[in-house]
Design a protein around this motif. Sequence first.
Motif, short mmCIF file in Angstrom:
data_model
loop_
_atom_site.label_atom_id
_atom_site.label_comp_id
_atom_site.label_asym_id
_atom_site.label_seq_id
_atom_site.Cartn_x
_atom_site.Cartn_y
_atom_site.Cartn_z
N ASP A 1 -6.54 0.50 -5.33
CA ASP A 1 -6.97 1.86 -4.72
C ASP A 1 -7.33 2.84 -5.72
O ASP A 1 -7.68 3.88 -5.44
CB ASP A 1 -6.00 2.48 -3.91
N TRP B 1 -6.94 -3.94 1.03
CA TRP B 1 -7.51 -4.00 -0.39
C TRP B 1 -8.52 -5.22 -0.30
O TRP B 1 -8.43 -6.40 0.39
CB TRP B 1 -6.45 -4.27 -1.28
N MET C 1 -3.01 5.84 -5.69
CA MET C 1 -3.38 4.51 -6.05
C MET C 1 -2.08 3.66 -6.54
O MET C 1 -1.20 4.20 -6.77
CB MET C 1 -4.04 4.87 -7.51
N ARG D 1 -10.22 4.53 -7.24
CA ARG D 1 -11.76 4.65 -6.79
C ARG D 1 -12.81 4.62 -8.06
O ARG D 1 -13.99 4.42 -7.68
CB ARG D 1 -11.92 6.09 -6.51
N LEU E 1 -5.24 11.45 -2.73
CA LEU E 1 -5.51 9.77 -2.72
C LEU E 1 -4.41 9.03 -3.66
O LEU E 1 -4.22 9.63 -4.70
CB LEU E 1 -7.09 9.45 -3.36
N CYS F 1 3.49 4.14 -6.75
CA CYS F 1 2.17 5.00 -6.09
C CYS F 1 1.99 6.06 -7.05
O CYS F 1 2.99 6.89 -7.49
CB CYS F 1 2.34 5.62 -4.92
N LYS G 1 0.85 -1.25 -0.09
CA LYS G 1 -0.05 -0.15 0.13
C LYS G 1 0.79 1.18 -0.01
O LYS G 1 1.98 1.29 0.41
CB LYS G 1 -1.03 -0.01 1.21
#
Length: 142
Positions: A65, A9, A46, A67, A44, A136, A1
Amino acid sequence: KCVDNGGGWLDLDSYGAGASLEVYSQYTWSAVECPVDAEGLPALMMTLAFNQIAWNSQFMFSVFDARVPVVAASFACDNQGTTVLPYRESVGYVSDYNLCLDGEDLTFTLTSYYGDILTFTLEGGLPNLPATKEVCVQAVDL
């Protein structure tokens, strides 16, 4: 993460011979809108998890992750134009073999269910991944 906020997740993939999707039928599912870029909230992130293979010339990754569901992925490098990546259950988006050289930048494009597009470049390519083999990216539209 990308950030450990105590969450995790939700992995609904079926693994192995004889795995059954019937177990999911006993749940009631609801869609939830998540604020992606709301004022005052942290950005946020991902995660692209490069599962088993992570070389510029051959790789596979799963998206966590996001959305909004990612429905398409592609990549490009100096030695190869844009290539659409096929999706395979349990491993994600896959490039079995391509012409990208080690150390070369890789540019990825992800397309959401709603048609939003996120493009980002991984400078130096996949040999520069951290030990977690995760990348990320800020989920502005996805």
